[in-house]
Motif scaffolding. Sequence first.
Motif, PDB file in Angstrom:
ATOM      1  N   ILE A 141     118.660  30.017  35.082  1.00 18.96           N
ATOM      2  CA  ILE A 141     118.348  28.915  34.646  1.00 18.96           C
ATOM      3  C   ILE A 141     117.461  29.099  33.682  1.00 18.96           C
ATOM      4  O   ILE A 141     117.574  29.507  32.616  1.00 18.96           O
ATOM      5  N   THR A 142     118.709  27.878  32.662  1.00 13.37           N
ATOM      6  CA  THR A 142     118.337  27.089  31.783  1.00 13.37           C
ATOM      7  C   THR A 142     116.977  26.129  31.642  1.00 13.37           C
ATOM      8  O   THR A 142     116.383  25.887  32.950  1.00 13.37           O
ATOM      9  N   GLY A 143     116.491  25.430  30.985  1.00 12.06           N
ATOM     10  CA  GLY A 143     115.175  24.901  30.902  1.00 12.06           C
ATOM     11  C   GLY A 143     114.002  24.921  30.524  1.00 12.06           C
ATOM     12  O   GLY A 143     113.780  26.223  29.879  1.00 12.06           O
ATOM     13  N   ARG A 144     112.960  23.983  30.239  1.00 12.78           N
ATOM     14  CA  ARG A 144     111.667  24.955  29.559  1.00 12.78           C
ATOM     15  C   ARG A 144     110.527  24.979  30.874  1.00 12.78           C
ATOM     16  O   ARG A 144     109.899  23.605  31.794  1.00 12.78           O
ATOM     17  N   HIS A 145     110.137  25.512  30.943  1.00 14.53           N
ATOM     18  CA  HIS A 145     109.052  26.521  31.603  1.00 14.53           C
ATOM     19  C   HIS A 145     108.059  27.237  32.259  1.00 14.53           C
ATOM     20  O   HIS A 145     108.299  28.516  30.611  1.00 14.53           O
ATOM     21  N   ASP A 146     106.582  26.982  32.478  1.00 16.08           N
ATOM     22  CA  ASP A 146     105.298  28.020  32.506  1.00 16.08           C
ATOM     23  C   ASP A 146     105.855  29.838  32.467  1.00 16.08           C
ATOM     24  O   ASP A 146     106.379  29.306  33.304  1.00 16.08           O
ATOM     25  N   PRO A 147     106.051  30.611  31.315  1.00 13.13           N
ATOM     26  CA  PRO A 147     105.531  31.946  32.389  1.00 13.13           C
ATOM     27  C   PRO A 147     104.425  31.777  33.268  1.00 13.13           C
ATOM     28  O   PRO A 147     104.733  33.143  34.008  1.00 13.13           O
ATOM     29  N   CYS A 148     103.472  31.365  32.750  1.00 16.75           N
ATOM     30  CA  CYS A 148     102.377  31.644  33.696  1.00 16.75           C
ATOM     31  C   CYS A 148     101.290  30.230  34.356  1.00 16.75           C
ATOM     32  O   CYS A 148     101.461  29.414  32.688  1.00 16.75           O
TER      33      CYS A 148
ATOM     34  N   SER B  15     111.140  28.945  38.268  1.00 17.77           N
ATOM     35  CA  SER B  15     111.979  29.429  37.114  1.00 17.77           C
ATOM     36  C   SER B  15     111.318  30.107  35.763  1.00 17.77           C
ATOM     37  O   SER B  15     110.988  30.382  35.478  1.00 17.77           O
ATOM     38  N   ILE B  16     112.118  31.366  36.457  1.00 16.17           N
ATOM     39  CA  ILE B  16     112.500  32.553  35.515  1.00 16.17           C
ATOM     40  C   ILE B  16     114.140  32.577  34.436  1.00 16.17           C
ATOM     41  O   ILE B  16     114.525  32.171  35.411  1.00 16.17           O
ATOM     42  N   SER B  17     114.205  32.786  33.488  1.00 16.51           N
ATOM     43  CA  SER B  17     115.369  32.938  32.912  1.00 16.51           C
ATOM     44  C   SER B  17     116.655  33.825  32.918  1.00 16.51           C
ATOM     45  O   SER B  17     118.163  34.520  32.524  1.00 16.51           O
TER      46      SER B  17
ATOM     47  N   ASP C 205     109.990  13.302  27.614  1.00 14.82           N
ATOM     48  CA  ASP C 205     110.392  14.438  27.066  1.00 14.82           C
ATOM     49  C   ASP C 205     111.164  15.001  28.095  1.00 14.82           C
ATOM     50  O   ASP C 205     110.847  15.780  28.281  1.00 14.82           O
ATOM     51  N   GLN C 206     112.310  14.411  28.598  1.00 13.05           N
ATOM     52  CA  GLN C 206     113.453  14.936  29.748  1.00 13.05           C
ATOM     53  C   GLN C 206     114.390  15.717  29.037  1.00 13.05           C
ATOM     54  O   GLN C 206     115.283  15.149  28.169  1.00 13.05           O
ATOM     55  N   HIS C 207     114.977  16.524  29.637  1.00 14.10           N
ATOM     56  CA  HIS C 207     115.872  17.132  29.239  1.00 14.10           C
ATOM     57  C   HIS C 207     116.528  17.337  31.015  1.00 14.10           C
ATOM     58  O   HIS C 207     116.693  18.745  31.171  1.00 14.10           O
ATOM     59  N   SER C 208     117.300  15.988  30.854  1.00 10.71           N
ATOM     60  CA  SER C 208     117.791  16.355  32.038  1.00 10.71           C
ATOM     61  C   SER C 208     118.630  17.221  32.635  1.00 10.71           C
ATOM     62  O   SER C 208     119.413  17.481  33.664  1.00 10.71           O
ATOM     63  N   LYS C 209     119.651  17.189  31.955  1.00 12.49           N
ATOM     64  CA  LYS C 209     120.920  18.249  31.483  1.00 12.49           C
ATOM     65  C   LYS C 209     120.156  19.685  32.160  1.00 12.49           C
ATOM     66  O   LYS C 209     121.441  19.786  32.978  1.00 12.49           O
ATOM     67  N   ASP C 210     119.907  19.909  31.845  1.00 12.18           N
ATOM     68  CA  ASP C 210     118.786  21.125  32.198  1.00 12.18           C
ATOM     69  C   ASP C 210     119.589  21.213  33.429  1.00 12.18           C
ATOM     70  O   ASP C 210     119.634  22.499  34.036  1.00 12.18           O
ATOM     71  N   TYR C 211     119.138  20.198  34.367  1.00 14.93           N
ATOM     72  CA  TYR C 211     119.511  20.398  35.711  1.00 14.93           C
ATOM     73  C   TYR C 211     120.877  20.446  36.682  1.00 14.93           C
ATOM     74  O   TYR C 211     120.838  19.779  37.835  1.00 14.93           O
ATOM     75  N   SER C 212     122.005  20.104  35.942  1.00 15.13           N
ATOM     76  CA  SER C 212     122.750  19.233  36.484  1.00 15.13           C
ATOM     77  C   SER C 212     123.565  20.611  37.610  1.00 15.13           C
ATOM     78  O   SER C 212     123.914  19.451  38.455  1.00 15.13           O
ATOM     79  N   LEU C 213     123.283  22.595  37.499  1.00 15.72           N
ATOM     80  CA  LEU C 213     123.752  23.146  38.399  1.00 15.72           C
ATOM     81  C   LEU C 213     122.802  22.461  39.836  1.00 15.72           C
ATOM     82  O   LEU C 213     123.497  22.923  40.805  1.00 15.72           O
TER      83      LEU C 213
END
Length: 358
Positions: free
Chosen positions: A327-334, A307-309, A88-96
């Motif tokens: 930062i975009t993408g999917r990250h844990d708030p904790c 990683s925070i928005s 379940d990778q969204h690699s485009k979220d990390y292009s920058l």
Amino acid sequence: MSANWGTNIELSLFGESHGKAIGIVIGHLPAGIHLDMDEIRWHMKRRAPGQNKMSTPRVEKDEVQIMSGLLDGVTTGAPLCAMIENSDQHSKDYSLLKECMRPGHSDYPAYIKYKGYNDVRGGGHFSGRLTAPIVFAGSVARQILRQKGILVGAHIQSIHNVYDDSFGVDITSQDIETLLQQQYPTLHEGVFETMQEIIEKARMNQDSVGGTIECAVIHVPAGLGNPFFDSIESHLSPLLFSIPAVKSVSFGLGEKITGLYGHEANDSYYYDHDQIKTKTNHNGGITGGISNGMPIVLRVGIKPTPSISQKQKTINVKTKENTELEITGRHDPCIVPRAVVVVESMVALGILDMMGDI
């Protein structure tokens, strides 16, 4: 880039967050150990993402494929190789992120060390995703330790400014087993609901929080470890500091012991029938770097997820300019709730590695 560790057992960790797979090779395991795969799946589930709003929405089944070293559920003595596919990778979220360095992440020092060739997608080899095979290896280690009567268990000590109780002097097998049955273990019933509220508040503010995890190892016989360079503390600390986002490790009372007088800090011995115990356990079951028979107790501090928005100031290493990054993408708030089983796993691996001494 080294990914090998161990003295009496050997670990070799491989893979990247958005690569095809991640995994681990465990060498020097004893032959003839029957592995309870249901128990291993439970511990893998405790770490797995995508289960609720407290963790990243990335969904990975974390199904372990045993490639070698196991036959009919029993270890053969050959290196045990376990692989977990990434799906379940969204690699485009990390292009920058090849150019814009995320604050609090490994991006900039890794860019310098690896000349910009490191995989930044999801953190690459620096990612917490790599703790999944660590949990598998730790689950194997804890099953071997259990045969020796040794149990490892942990709980969430704190999240932000909300605190759970601490382990007492006497920790029973039932105490540990109760913690191991909880998805988000705490000693004080109901405190995790308040912790959840803190995590949710941070998430809604596009922010994150950190916390601490307290871990105990019980029934370790006195005499394990060495002074100076291979004390229990010095053997476990490198493993615990290898967990992404861990910023502190302490044993017993940790820094609090520095505020005591000697007569308060010392753990006095006494006989309980034919068993030697101490009235307190301020030193966490370790004196002179060696186990004294009391529960080994340690605490790990984990920083807020970097990683925070929220928009943050940073640099662009391509244009050599100051800039801002959202930062975009999917990250844990904790990440603390999912890290409990990781801490247990690292401790189990470290104790098992030291068991060659006794």
